[in-house]
Design a protein around this motif. Structure first.
Motif, PDB file in Angstrom:
ATOM      1  N   UNK A  46     -82.865  71.554  21.901  1.00 46.59           N
ATOM      2  CA  UNK A  46     -84.248  71.231  22.241  1.00 46.59           C
ATOM      3  C   UNK A  46     -84.509  69.747  22.079  1.00 46.59           C
ATOM      4  N   UNK A  47     -85.367  69.219  22.953  1.00 47.50           N
ATOM      5  CA  UNK A  47     -85.964  67.904  22.734  1.00 47.50           C
ATOM      6  C   UNK A  47     -87.226  68.115  21.906  1.00 47.50           C
ATOM      7  N   UNK A  48     -87.428  67.261  20.890  1.00 50.68           N
ATOM      8  CA  UNK A  48     -88.534  67.450  19.961  1.00 50.68           C
ATOM      9  C   UNK A  48     -89.368  66.180  19.820  1.00 50.68           C
ATOM     10  N   UNK A  49     -90.025  65.735  20.902  1.00 50.69           N
ATOM     11  CA  UNK A  49     -90.823  64.509  20.810  1.00 50.69           C
ATOM     12  C   UNK A  49     -92.067  64.696  19.950  1.00 50.69           C
ATOM     13  N   UNK A  50     -92.459  63.615  19.293  1.00 56.04           N
ATOM     14  CA  UNK A  50     -93.682  63.633  18.490  1.00 56.04           C
ATOM     15  C   UNK A  50     -94.880  63.241  19.346  1.00 56.04           C
ATOM     16  N   UNK A  51     -96.015  63.846  19.043  1.00 57.54           N
ATOM     17  CA  UNK A  51     -97.251  63.582  19.781  1.00 57.54           C
ATOM     18  C   UNK A  51     -98.364  63.304  18.774  1.00 57.54           C
ATOM     19  N   UNK A  52     -99.107  62.224  19.011  1.00 64.34           N
ATOM     20  CA  UNK A  52    -100.313  61.947  18.231  1.00 64.34           C
ATOM     21  C   UNK A  52    -101.494  62.554  18.972  1.00 64.34           C
ATOM     22  N   UNK A  53    -102.150  63.511  18.340  1.00 65.93           N
ATOM     23  CA  UNK A  53    -103.294  64.194  18.960  1.00 65.93           C
ATOM     24  C   UNK A  53    -104.570  63.795  18.241  1.00 65.93           C
ATOM     25  N   UNK A  54    -105.606  63.521  19.036  1.00 66.11           N
ATOM     26  CA  UNK A  54    -106.942  63.263  18.502  1.00 66.11           C
ATOM     27  C   UNK A  54    -107.876  64.303  19.095  1.00 66.11           C
ATOM     28  N   UNK A  55    -108.818  64.788  18.306  1.00 61.32           N
ATOM     29  CA  UNK A  55    -109.800  65.746  18.787  1.00 61.32           C
ATOM     30  C   UNK A  55    -111.126  65.554  18.078  1.00 61.32           C
ATOM     31  N   UNK A  56    -112.234  65.715  18.814  1.00 62.59           N
ATOM     32  CA  UNK A  56    -113.541  65.473  18.204  1.00 62.59           C
ATOM     33  C   UNK A  56    -114.635  66.152  19.008  1.00 62.59           C
ATOM     34  N   UNK A  57    -115.762  66.402  18.336  1.00 64.87           N
ATOM     35  CA  UNK A  57    -117.006  66.817  18.995  1.00 64.87           C
ATOM     36  C   UNK A  57    -118.151  66.366  18.092  1.00 64.87           C
ATOM     37  N   UNK A  58    -119.345  66.312  18.687  1.00 63.18           N
ATOM     38  CA  UNK A  58    -120.532  65.900  17.937  1.00 63.18           C
ATOM     39  C   UNK A  58    -120.672  64.390  17.896  1.00 63.18           C
ATOM     40  N   UNK A  59    -121.695  63.828  18.592  1.00 63.77           N
ATOM     41  CA  UNK A  59    -121.873  62.378  18.620  1.00 63.77           C
ATOM     42  C   UNK A  59    -120.710  61.663  19.278  1.00 63.77           C
ATOM     43  N   UNK A  60    -120.158  62.267  20.291  1.00 62.56           N
ATOM     44  CA  UNK A  60    -118.930  61.748  20.899  1.00 62.56           C
ATOM     45  C   UNK A  60    -119.089  61.724  22.414  1.00 62.56           C
ATOM     46  N   UNK A  61    -118.521  60.695  23.057  1.00 64.21           N
ATOM     47  CA  UNK A  61    -118.438  60.678  24.511  1.00 64.21           C
ATOM     48  C   UNK A  61    -117.073  60.111  24.903  1.00 64.21           C
ATOM     49  N   UNK A  62    -116.853  59.999  26.193  1.00 61.31           N
ATOM     50  CA  UNK A  62    -115.531  59.569  26.666  1.00 61.31           C
ATOM     51  C   UNK A  62    -115.164  58.199  26.121  1.00 61.31           C
ATOM     52  N   UNK A  63    -116.133  57.267  26.132  1.00 66.75           N
ATOM     53  CA  UNK A  63    -115.805  55.904  25.744  1.00 66.75           C
ATOM     54  C   UNK A  63    -115.583  55.776  24.241  1.00 66.75           C
ATOM     55  N   UNK A  64    -116.225  56.656  23.461  1.00 75.69           N
ATOM     56  CA  UNK A  64    -115.969  56.638  22.021  1.00 75.69           C
ATOM     57  C   UNK A  64    -114.541  57.073  21.734  1.00 75.69           C
ATOM     58  N   UNK A  65    -114.112  58.142  22.431  1.00 75.94           N
ATOM     59  CA  UNK A  65    -112.723  58.582  22.254  1.00 75.94           C
ATOM     60  C   UNK A  65    -111.749  57.524  22.781  1.00 75.94           C
TER      61      UNK A  65
END
Length: 797
Positions: free
Chosen positions: A599-618
């Motif tokens: 298997x290939x096992x690449x690492x991924x940095x995930x960000x997730x949010x809701x509440x007081x958030x919009x596209x540009x904030x993310x």
């Protein structure tokens, strides 16, 4: 491993109470998980003899018994059991007694007649007639005097726990995989003897025999010595199948094994005592009188002792006769050679099998047994002879057959012992101790190690000892870890530190936490249905996925190829717990199947949010992550085709022409799949790609000597043209004077065509060689405007 302390006394005398015993054994390396006093919830129940029986005057099925319970006078007990007779000895619960499960028995009246207690069945005492007391019946009073082992030993008033073997104490050990020798009473007795500085009493089994020769009846062939280094067998004729004696049934029950019959119980008894699994074949079912140890052939099947027909593969080692498999080696016997009531001749098998092979077979057949649990850890090949001799000794002791002279012992692969140099000084340096050499020898010898000068020969049952540090561990265990002073390791040490990748991971974690994101850690295995929840085609996604062979369940049956479902699960949980907002991040792996089976096992940095958030904030959070890795050439490209994200609020991220991730609002239908009616924003960034494209570490630059010149420009362009493309064009058009460009206005309205927009930028220009003139600045701006017009049709407003 459950150890009966009564059984342990046969090999070593330890007077310590169970709690002290458990603590000492744990400190010496044999971890105790739990202790139990058998019959602890049985109180005030004794042996009683029925002196007389008369019918109950007001009942058709009850009788009144006068019981001798060792007191000055007889007591009266009423019972409805039909199987009692005058003179029977039975378990008698007196007034104010307790049965297992907290059942309280008191004196009372049954249809007007006084009953000062109760006569007990096996079931009421937590036992079974079939396995524990086979001379009585299941649905009736337990008749103790029916058991030939008790007939002459019953005394009225004796505590029933003593009579029925419920006065034992059981210690449950957690045995680590490197110590299979401790999956036996003798192995734990050896550990206890050294722990408590007691003598270990071991007796070599002796068999009288009845004449004849096993070679006249049996032949053994081993096709692969790597899979079966040794196969030892003896035979018994004129077998008499019957229940085992009470003493054996007590020990088996205390060890968590059901008594079956004398022959089967002997094999289980030897397995528990010596740690060597054994199997007994009905020899009349072994066709051709030949045992062949070989791999199964394509298409072969076997019905195992549990009644299941199992398909075998060529990778599985089997015990076969001339025509068919009769046992899955190291796992379970076949029903076609099972010991039954009319079995007359028995073949005892005591063999050594390759541990990994047994484990693969047990997992493939989904059939883990006590035998396979021992074999897969790697057993002592020298133990097969002692085990089969002990089994035959028990046959003669129990009078259940006649042992034919001779032993078939086929050694297909020579075993060897490990020899090590003691090196006391090195051991003391490693431990930080000053243990004398003589004391080390005094510890090692009772464990079975032999000495020849400074050379230590490791016993065959200790395959885990391969290095001087393993000898140091033995010394440390019995010197006592709590007596070793806390010191730094002696000798040269190498200074450790983080790798560059670890430093980058730590830095990203600090950045995310500084932005207000909390770290989460999720499982790497997910359900196939998760792909449908994020609007991906499960069929196409599963083609890249790795399926787990023995999953915990359907919800954890494949390895994830995206971290998005894991992030959404946690966001959904927080939302449904009524948390008003959430900011989460995870640096985790994804898994993709390769053609070579790995298997290939690449690492991924995930960000997730809701509440007081919009596209540009993310997007700003993503910019901060990129800035932490000194990536200045990132660009965002609108993405409308990703089914997991909102088509108008999603962008793919590129560093140059290399795709590094996605940022945007989760598609409302996906959010609905997770029972969330708020806007969810996520980003998925390929850490390995980001790390490979990180910028150089900052180098000190002096402050500029010459002032900057600023220019503001506003250009008209197509409304759909991304601002990022304009900024890239401005940087490309400059002739080297542009130091910074910043957007400060986007206008769409009166005075601007409907399909156009006005975009305004602030340009900072400076020369490193001298004061910048207005003409030089105007020339640079002119070059920028020309490229904007040529590349995007953008004109100065």
């Amino acid at each position: 491993m459950q150890l009966s302390r009564n059984w342990l006394k046969e090999f070593v005398s330890v007077d310590a109470d169970t709690r002290t015993f458990a603590e000492a054994m744990t400190l010496s390396g044999s971890k105790v998980e739990a202790t139990e006093v058998l019959g602890h919830d049985i109180k005030n129940i004794v042996v009683g003899r029925i002196d007389s029986i008369v019918p109950h005057p007001d009942s058709d099925h009850m009788v009144i018994c006068q019981m001798d319970v060792g007191q000055a006078e007889l007591i009266q007990i009423v019972t409805g059991a039909p199987n009692v007779q005058v003179g029977d000895y039975v378990p008698t619960a007196l007034d104010d007694s307790y049965l297992p499960g907290g059942v309280h028995i008191t004196a009372g009246k049954l249809r007007g007649e006084t009953s000062n207690g109760m006569l007990c069945s096996c079931k009421e005492l937590g036992l079974t007639a079939e396995h524990d007391f086979p001379y009585t019946i299941e649905d009736g009073i337990c008749i103790l005097s029916a058991d030939p082992d008790l007939a002459d030993k019953l005394v009225c008033g004796t505590d029933i726990r003593t009579v029925m073997g419920l006065d034992d104490e059981v210690v449950e050990f957690e045995i680590t995989p490197n110590r299979p020798d401790c999956l036996s009473v003798i192995g734990l007795a050896r550990e206890a003897a050294v722990t408590f500085r007691k003598d270990l009493s071991l007796v070599t089994p002796e068999v009288e025999g009845c004449g004849g020769s096993v070679a006249e009846h049996l032949d053994i062939e081993i096709e692969d010595g790597e899979l079966c280094p040794r196969y030892t067998a003896r035979m018994v004729k004129n077998v008499k199948i019957a229940p085992s004696p009470l003493w054996m049934r007590k020990r088996l029950r205390a060890s968590g094994v059901r008594p079956i019959n004398n022959i089967v119980d002997i094999t289980n008894y030897v397995m528990l005592e010596y740690g060597q699994p054994m199997h007994a074949f009905d020899f009349s079912c072994v066709e051709g009188g030949t045992i062949i140890v070989r791999n199964a052939r394509d298409g072969e099947t076997i019905e195992t002792l549990d009644g299941t027909v199992r398909e075998l593969t060529p990778s599985m080692l089997c015990i076969c006769d001339e025509n068919r498999p009769v046992c899955v080696a190291g796992v379970m016997g076949g029903a076609n050679s099972e010991i039954v009531g009319d079995t007359a001749m028995v073949l005892f098998e005591s063999a050594n099998f390759n541990g990994p092979s047994v484990r693969r077979t047990a997992v493939a057949l989904n059939m883990r047994t006590d035998a396979s649990a021992r074999y897969e850890k790697g057993l002592d090949p020298m133990n097969t002879m002692k085990a089969v001799e002990r089994a035959c000794q028990l046959v003669e002791l129990l009078g259940c057959g006649e042992v034919i002279d001779g032993t078939m012992d086929v050694i297909a692969k020579d075993s060897w012992r490990t020899s090590l140099e003691l090196q006391p000084a090195r051991i003391n340096n490693l431990l930080g101790t000053d243990v004398a050499t003589a004391d080390m020898i005094d510890i090692l010898k009772p464990l079975g190690f032999t000495m020849d000068g400074e050379t230590v020969t490791v016993p065959s049952w200790r395959s885990d000892v391969e290095h001087y540090s393993d000898l140091a561990e033995e010394v440390a265990r019995f010197v006592g870890y709590n007596t070793i002073p806390a010191t730094l390791m002696r000798g040269d040490t190498v200074q450790g530190g983080y790798t560059p990748v670890q430093l980058a991971e730590n830095s990203l974690g600090n950045t995310c936490r500084a932005l207000g994101y909390d770290e989460i850690i999720t499982y790497s295995f997910i359900s196939p249905s998760y792909y449908n929840k994020i609007n991906l085609s499960a069929d196409s996604a599963l083609r890249q996925s790795i399926t787990i062979l023995n999953p915990l369940g359907e919800d954890t049956s494949i390895m994830r190829t995206t971290t998005l479902p894991s992030m959404l699960e946690i966001l959904s949980r927080n939302f449904n717990y009524r948390n008003p907002n959430a900011r989460l991040y995870e640096l985790g792996r994804t898994y993709f199947a390769r053609e070579d089976g790995l298997a290939d096992e690449p690492k991924v940095l995930s960000l997730g949010a809701y509440g007081g958030m919009d596209f540009f904030t993310m997007k700003g959070a993503v910019d901060a992550v990129l800035a932490d890795l000194r990536i200045t050439t990132a660009r965002y490209v609108a993405q409308k085709e990703n089914p997991s994200y909102h088509p108008g609020r999603c962008a793919d991220i590129f560093v140059g022409d290399v795709f590094v991730g996605t940022v945007g609002q989760i598609h409302p239908s996906v959010a609905a799949n997770y029972d969330v009616d708020a806007e969810l924003y996520c980003a998925e960034l390929k850490f390995d790609v980001l790390y490979a494209n990180q910028g150089a570490f900052p180098v000190y630059q002096p402050l500029p000597k010459f002032p900057a010149v600023t220019r503001d420009i506003a250009v008209l362009c197509d409304r759909t043209l991304p601002v990022g493309d304009l900024m890239d064009c401005i940087r490309d058009g400059s002739k080297g004077l542009l130091k910074n460009v910043a957007l400060f206005d986007v206008y769409m309205g009166a005075g601007v065509a409907e399909d156009k927009k006005s975009v305004a930028f602030n340009l900072q220009l400076r020369s490193d060689d001298g004061n910048l003139t207005a003409a030089q600045a105007d020339e640079d701006v002119k070059a920028i405007l020309i490229l904007l017009s040529e590349r995007h049709g953008a004109v100065l407003r």
